[in-house]
Scaffold this active site. Structure first.
Site, PDB file in Angstrom:
ATOM      1  CB  CYS B  67     -23.392  40.987 117.397  1.00 27.04           C
ATOM      2  SG  CYS B  67     -23.690  42.713 118.440  1.00 27.04           S
ATOM      3  CB  CYS B  70     -29.482  37.649 115.116  1.00 29.61           C
ATOM      4  SG  CYS B  70     -30.444  37.561 115.768  1.00 29.61           S
ATOM      5  CG  HIS B  71     -25.968  40.108 112.081  1.00 30.64           C
ATOM      6  ND1 HIS B  71     -26.658  40.198 111.147  1.00 30.64           N
ATOM      7  CD2 HIS B  71     -26.695  40.857 113.535  1.00 30.64           C
ATOM      8  CE1 HIS B  71     -27.300  41.427 111.901  1.00 30.64           C
ATOM      9  NE2 HIS B  71     -27.195  41.091 112.602  1.00 30.64           N
ATOM     10  CB  CYS B 105     -28.781  45.829 116.109  1.00 32.20           C
ATOM     11  SG  CYS B 105     -29.343  44.965 114.321  1.00 32.20           S
ATOM     12  CB  CYS B 168     -17.688  70.883 102.702  1.00 31.56           C
ATOM     13  SG  CYS B 168     -19.118  70.807 103.505  1.00 31.56           S
ATOM     14  CB  CYS B 171     -11.558  73.232 102.534  1.00 36.28           C
ATOM     15  SG  CYS B 171     -11.344  74.700 103.511  1.00 36.28           S
ATOM     16  CG  HIS B 172     -12.683  69.083 101.810  1.00 37.84           C
ATOM     17  ND1 HIS B 172     -12.139  68.953 102.210  1.00 37.84           N
ATOM     18  CD2 HIS B 172     -13.668  69.518 102.901  1.00 37.84           C
ATOM     19  CE1 HIS B 172     -11.640  68.713 103.890  1.00 37.84           C
ATOM     20  NE2 HIS B 172     -13.187  69.204 104.386  1.00 37.84           N
ATOM     21  NE  ARG B 209     -10.660  65.385 110.757  1.00 32.80           N
ATOM     22  CZ  ARG B 209     -10.737  66.235 110.859  1.00 32.80           C
ATOM     23  NH1 ARG B 209     -11.637  67.267 110.452  1.00 32.80           N
ATOM     24  NH2 ARG B 209     -10.017  66.840 109.474  1.00 32.80           N
ATOM     25  CB  CYS B 213     -14.913  70.380 108.940  1.00 32.44           C
ATOM     26  SG  CYS B 213     -12.574  69.962 108.151  1.00 32.44           S
TER      27      CYS B 213
END
Lengths: 107, 252, 148
Positions: B67, B70-71, B105, B168, B171-172, B209, B213
């Protein structure tokens, strides 16, 4: 090699109490947990941690499965002489890791 | 001038609540868990960042390039990148999330087998790259294709799902701050991913995550990397625009 | 609208998803483990030890715990070992730390697992052969939305 994060002061005044902190990547598999296919995963933990100052052990601990994954330990020691701190972890399945850090002690 | 732009951005991002009412999941945690996140020598997520840093300069694939080849220095080249993902990959004209971008990449530029999602290699590199944006405000790209994706994500966010028939948003948005089976319902902002979840005892992605939920309401979860998952992430990022990136966060 | 009823229905459903925990230690196995730590003739007294642990824990997988012991930490008078034990984890032992006068202070911090709400005891073994302790109760709340 497991990843380790150590917090060791680069310098310390002779006679002062310094805090050392050590965090290591390890699952600490308890031996009580069922895996995805149902059978209990075998125990795989770090059993012993030690810290030595120029070869003299200043702290050690026996760990049990109740220590959280990615074990974290913080403890103190008195700065004596400039030298090398050696941290070692030993565990199941031949797990063994050693890390060293230099420390400069000023009068 | 800049303040006005920021204010407009925040307003656009927050149809329901004012910016000052938005709170990261960090604010809902106990002092002990907050302390774990705030201290790099105690934050277990930093172990993965460290791992990613090692991988950043490791040569891989048929091209034998790292990586870094190139970066260059990630601190410069990757600064702010995570704050504006998901983004459009120009070559395919499609949106990708950060983990997907890194996998591109690996296939395209390293000619390597890409690390599977949720693998240690993928999480470590993603955490390392995202960590370069820590503290920077989330700033989704100004691109009509992303706007479209955000709208799709917003619809998914409001759609009732599963046997419990909950969205969602219920709840949120409607119940954030209330308790559900012992834990506070956070506003559900994606500010800290990949993050160290105590429940996982390891690092995981936003998509992992969301699996919690969605299975929580007994619904099918979104396939990681799928169009819907990226749309939902794009919406969550627009909803959190201006909030600082926390990677690697710690959550219960 | 939020429909309170749907939310109430969600709570037990989410709870039911939490992983089943293995059989636990008992106060009796904890007593045995402590007896082994004390050795022949050791008697346990309360005091000189302080446990710092959150009384209410969001997730039992990673609970920060700090133990400090009142001691001058001199070659003549110091803490030799600190042991931590639990009542309802699968095993009663958590950690045994070995320290001495070179520690300067008797203070350790680690992170432990708590399978459920329970009592924790920390014991310090002193160089004069005495044993001091503190115990505390910790309440573990259950994480919602855990992966099934």
């Amino acid at each position: 090699m497991a990843r380790v994060i150590l917090q060791v002061p680069a310098t310390a005044v002779r006679g002062s109490v310094i805090e050392l902190r050590a965090l290591i990547q390890h699952p600490m598999e308890t031996g009580f947990r069922p895996g995805s296919s149902g059978e209990v995963l075998p125990r795989d933990i770090i059993r012993r941690f030690a810290c030595a100052w120029d070869g003299e052990e200043v702290f050690s601990a026996e760990l049990h499965p109740a220590i959280a994954a990615n074990p974290y330990l913080a403890f103190t020691t008195i700065a004596t002489e400039s030298g090398t701190l050696t941290f070692t972890w030993k565990g199941d399945n031949g797990f063994a890791q050693t890390e060293t850090r230099r420390i400069t002690v000023t009068p | 001038m800049r303040a006005a732009v920021l204010a407009a951005l925040l307003l656009a991002a927050m149809p329901a609540a004012g910016a000052e009412e938005r709170r990261s999941g960090f604010a809902d945690m106990s002092a002990a868990t907050q302390a774990m996140q705030a201290d790099d020598a105690a934050n277990p997520g930093m172990l993965w960042v460290l791992d990613g840093e090692g991988r950043w300069s490791r040569k891989a694939g048929r091209t034998e390039r790292s990586c870094a080849d190139c970066h260059g220095e990630a601190a410069a080249s990757m600064r702010g990148v995570a704050a504006r993902y998901p983004a459009i990959d120009a070559e395919r004209g499609e949106a990708v999330d950060l983990a997907g971008r890194i996998a591109l990449c690996q296939t395209r530029h390293q000619e390597a087998t890409p690390a599977p999602r949720e693998s240690e290699a993928s999480l470590a590199l993603t955490a390392f790259v995202a960590h370069q944006s820590r503290g920077l405000p989330i700033a989704p790209p100004d691109d009509p294709r992303i706007a479209l994706l955000q709208a799709e994500g917003a619809a998914l966010y409001r759609m009732r799902r599963g046997q419990l028939n909950l969205s969602c948003a219920q709840c949120h948005d409607d119940n954030a701050g209330r308790r559900l089976a012992g834990s506070v319902i956070p506003q559900g902002h994606p500010t800290g991913y990949p993050l160290y979840r105590l429940e996982w005892q390891g690092l995981g992605s936003l998509q992992r995550r969301l699996r919690g939920c969605t299975t929580g309401v007994r619904a099918e979860s979104f396939a990681p990397g799928s169009h819907d998952a990226i749309a939902l992430e794009a919406y969550l990022m627009s909803r959190a625009a201006g909030m600082p990136v926390e990677t690697p966060a710690v959550r219960p | 609208m939020p429909s309170r009823r749907a939310m109430l229905a969600a709570a037990p459903a989410l709870l039911a998803l939490s992983a089943t925990r293995p059989a636990s230690a008992t106060p009796a196995t904890m007593r045995d483990a402590i007896a082994a730590f004390l050795g022949e003739g050791g008697t346990l007294r309360e005091g000189r030890v302080a446990i710092d642990i959150p009384p209410l824990v969001e997730n039992g997988n990673t609970v920060p715990i700090a133990i400090t012991v009142e001691s001058p930490m001199t070659p003549q008078d110091h803490v030799q070992r600190i042991g931590v034990f639990t009542e309802r984890n699968p095993l009663p032992q958590v950690i045994v730390a070995h320290l001495g006068p070179r520690a300067g202070r008797a203070a350790i911090t680690t992170r432990m697992r708590l399978a459920t709400s329970q009592r924790i005891i920390a014991i310090a073994a002193m160089s004069d052969g005495s044993f001091w302790s503190e115990s505390t109760e910790v309440v573990v709340t259950l994480a919602a939305c855990v992966e099934g």
